[in-house]
Design an enzyme around this catalytic site. Structure first.
Site, PDB file in Angstrom:
ATOM      1  N   HIS A  56      -1.682   7.426  -9.560  1.00 54.16           N
ATOM      2  CA  HIS A  56      -0.591   6.812  -8.925  1.00 54.16           C
ATOM      3  C   HIS A  56      -0.841   6.382  -7.209  1.00 54.16           C
ATOM      4  O   HIS A  56      -2.705   6.289  -7.247  1.00 54.16           O
ATOM      5  CB  HIS A  56       0.200   7.849  -8.515  1.00 54.16           C
ATOM      6  CG  HIS A  56      -0.013   8.793  -7.191  1.00 54.16           C
ATOM      7  ND1 HIS A  56      -0.777   9.820  -7.559  1.00 54.16           N
ATOM      8  CD2 HIS A  56       0.967   9.025  -6.241  1.00 54.16           C
ATOM      9  CE1 HIS A  56      -0.525  10.217  -6.343  1.00 54.16           C
ATOM     10  NE2 HIS A  56       0.032   9.663  -6.248  1.00 54.16           N
ATOM     11  N   HIS A  58      -0.759   5.639  -4.476  1.00 56.24           N
ATOM     12  CA  HIS A  58       0.218   5.984  -2.712  1.00 56.24           C
ATOM     13  C   HIS A  58      -1.236   6.176  -2.265  1.00 56.24           C
ATOM     14  O   HIS A  58      -2.369   6.052  -2.471  1.00 56.24           O
ATOM     15  CB  HIS A  58       0.332   7.795  -3.026  1.00 56.24           C
ATOM     16  CG  HIS A  58       1.935   7.934  -3.088  1.00 56.24           C
ATOM     17  ND1 HIS A  58       2.604   9.265  -2.865  1.00 56.24           N
ATOM     18  CD2 HIS A  58       2.769   6.747  -2.930  1.00 56.24           C
ATOM     19  CE1 HIS A  58       3.877   9.060  -3.260  1.00 56.24           C
ATOM     20  NE2 HIS A  58       4.100   7.134  -3.113  1.00 56.24           N
ATOM     21  N   ASP A  60      -3.097   7.642   0.455  1.00 56.75           N
ATOM     22  CA  ASP A  60      -4.274   8.684  -0.142  1.00 56.75           C
ATOM     23  C   ASP A  60      -4.835   8.975  -1.199  1.00 56.75           C
ATOM     24  O   ASP A  60      -5.844   9.854  -1.222  1.00 56.75           O
ATOM     25  CB  ASP A  60      -3.172  10.115   0.643  1.00 56.75           C
ATOM     26  CG  ASP A  60      -2.300  10.866   0.006  1.00 56.75           C
ATOM     27  OD1 ASP A  60      -1.573   9.626  -0.705  1.00 56.75           O
ATOM     28  OD2 ASP A  60      -2.483  11.610  -0.285  1.00 56.75           O
ATOM     29  N   HIS A  61      -4.536   8.014  -2.327  1.00 53.68           N
ATOM     30  CA  HIS A  61      -5.068   8.402  -3.570  1.00 53.68           C
ATOM     31  C   HIS A  61      -6.090   7.259  -3.836  1.00 53.68           C
ATOM     32  O   HIS A  61      -7.045   7.437  -4.762  1.00 53.68           O
ATOM     33  CB  HIS A  61      -4.309   9.203  -4.560  1.00 53.68           C
ATOM     34  CG  HIS A  61      -3.573  10.150  -4.556  1.00 53.68           C
ATOM     35  ND1 HIS A  61      -4.158  11.298  -5.339  1.00 53.68           N
ATOM     36  CD2 HIS A  61      -2.184  10.881  -3.458  1.00 53.68           C
ATOM     37  CE1 HIS A  61      -3.534  12.565  -4.932  1.00 53.68           C
ATOM     38  NE2 HIS A  61      -1.953  11.931  -3.433  1.00 53.68           N
ATOM     39  N   HIS A 114       6.650  12.555  -9.175  1.00 52.41           N
ATOM     40  CA  HIS A 114       6.862  11.740  -7.793  1.00 52.41           C
ATOM     41  C   HIS A 114       6.393  10.550  -7.604  1.00 52.41           C
ATOM     42  O   HIS A 114       7.233  10.070  -6.182  1.00 52.41           O
ATOM     43  CB  HIS A 114       5.292  12.704  -7.068  1.00 52.41           C
ATOM     44  CG  HIS A 114       4.513  12.160  -6.042  1.00 52.41           C
ATOM     45  ND1 HIS A 114       4.761  13.071  -4.751  1.00 52.41           N
ATOM     46  CD2 HIS A 114       3.394  12.031  -5.917  1.00 52.41           C
ATOM     47  CE1 HIS A 114       4.035  12.570  -4.268  1.00 52.41           C
ATOM     48  NE2 HIS A 114       3.548  12.055  -4.818  1.00 52.41           N
ATOM     49  N   ASP A 133      -0.249  15.017  -8.049  1.00 57.55           N
ATOM     50  CA  ASP A 133       0.487  15.180  -7.086  1.00 57.55           C
ATOM     51  C   ASP A 133       2.117  15.465  -7.892  1.00 57.55           C
ATOM     52  O   ASP A 133       2.924  15.671  -7.488  1.00 57.55           O
ATOM     53  CB  ASP A 133       1.466  13.928  -6.305  1.00 57.55           C
ATOM     54  CG  ASP A 133       0.350  14.056  -4.946  1.00 57.55           C
ATOM     55  OD1 ASP A 133      -0.808  14.374  -5.117  1.00 57.55           O
ATOM     56  OD2 ASP A 133       0.607  13.156  -3.886  1.00 57.55           O
TER      57      ASP A 133
END
Length: 255
Positions: A56, A58, A60-61, A114, A133
């Protein structure tokens, strides 16, 4: 030949993963929270990164994608939603697609909630689920973009996988998840056992994953919203599982 899976701590509490096919030398990173720890692990093993499988959008990914792409010229595989801000994507995938990593195969499951674009990767032959997540050990992700019924359906989709699959999730949240889950199911013996295990693992500086889905189905309250005793514990006896799940998630949000 089984995949060689390595857990790479990234950022403050993220997990990065390297999935290596020993037969062909192909190596995939599941997400790319940051480049440096992944590069260090690749160099230590003598592996070359061939693929990044993104779950996904985000930050932090996906924060390490650009640097890894520049260094290794690897393929970036990402969710089909082209509106999601993911850089350098080579291939977009959706439910039912199969991604090859050398001789390994990863089946794509759409698991929104999410985020709307969230997907999970299932390596059936290797009994491995990379759920990022959507599903954590004894927890689940916050529902930022979807709805509680949507997230519950995604969790049900993952719960249908066999008990012997190992869960690899996106963050080291298990200790706090256990603390919360015990407020809902204090008498759950499986949860109590997991709590002791997690305490020992964290004291030893070990990650709390992987964990089998069979264990999660017994101890993870977010997978148990359709259990009558769980509904009763949150004052929603007889209500829909999606509503029970939403109440549990709201309580976790505010814990």
């Amino acid at each position: 030949m089984a995949a060689d899976i390595r857990i790479i701590p990234c950022l403050s509490d993220n997990f990065g993963y390297l999935v290596h096919d020993t037969a062909t030398g192909a190596t995939a990173s599941i997400d790319a929270p940051e480049a440096a720890p992944l590069i260090a692990a690749l160099e230590k093993e003598g592996w070359k990164l061939t693929d990044i499988l993104v779950t996904h959008h985000h930050a932090d990914h996906v924060g390490g994608i650009a640097e890894l792409k520049q260094k290794y010229h690897c393929r970036v595989v990402a969710p089909h939603d082209a509106n999601a801000k993911i850089a350098d994507v080579d291939l977009r995938v959706q439910e039912g697609d199969v991604v090859g990593v050398g001789g390994l195969s990863a089946r794509v499951l759409e698991t929104p909630g999410h985020t709307l674009d969230h997907i999970s990767y299932v390596f059936d032959d290797d009994r491995a689920l990379f759920a990022a997540d959507t599903l954590f050990s004894i927890g689940c992700g916050r529902v930022f973009e979807g709805t509680y019924p949507m997230m519950w359906e995604s969790l049900l989709k993952l719960r249908e996988l066999p008990d012997d699959f190992k869960l690899y999730c996106g963050h080291e949240y298990t200790a706090s998840n256990v603390e919360f889950a015990l407020t809902i199911e204090p008498d759950n013996a499986a949860l109590q056992a997991r709590a002791k295990q997690v305490e020992q693992q964290r004291a030893a500086g070990q990650p709390t994953i992987p964990v089998t889905l069979g264990e999660e189905k017994q101890a993870n309250v977010f997978l148990r919203a359709d259990v009558p005793s769980v509904a009763a514990a949150v004052g929603l006896a007889g209500e829909s599982a999606a509503d029970v799940f939403g109440e549990i998630r709201e309580r976790k949000n505010n814990s």
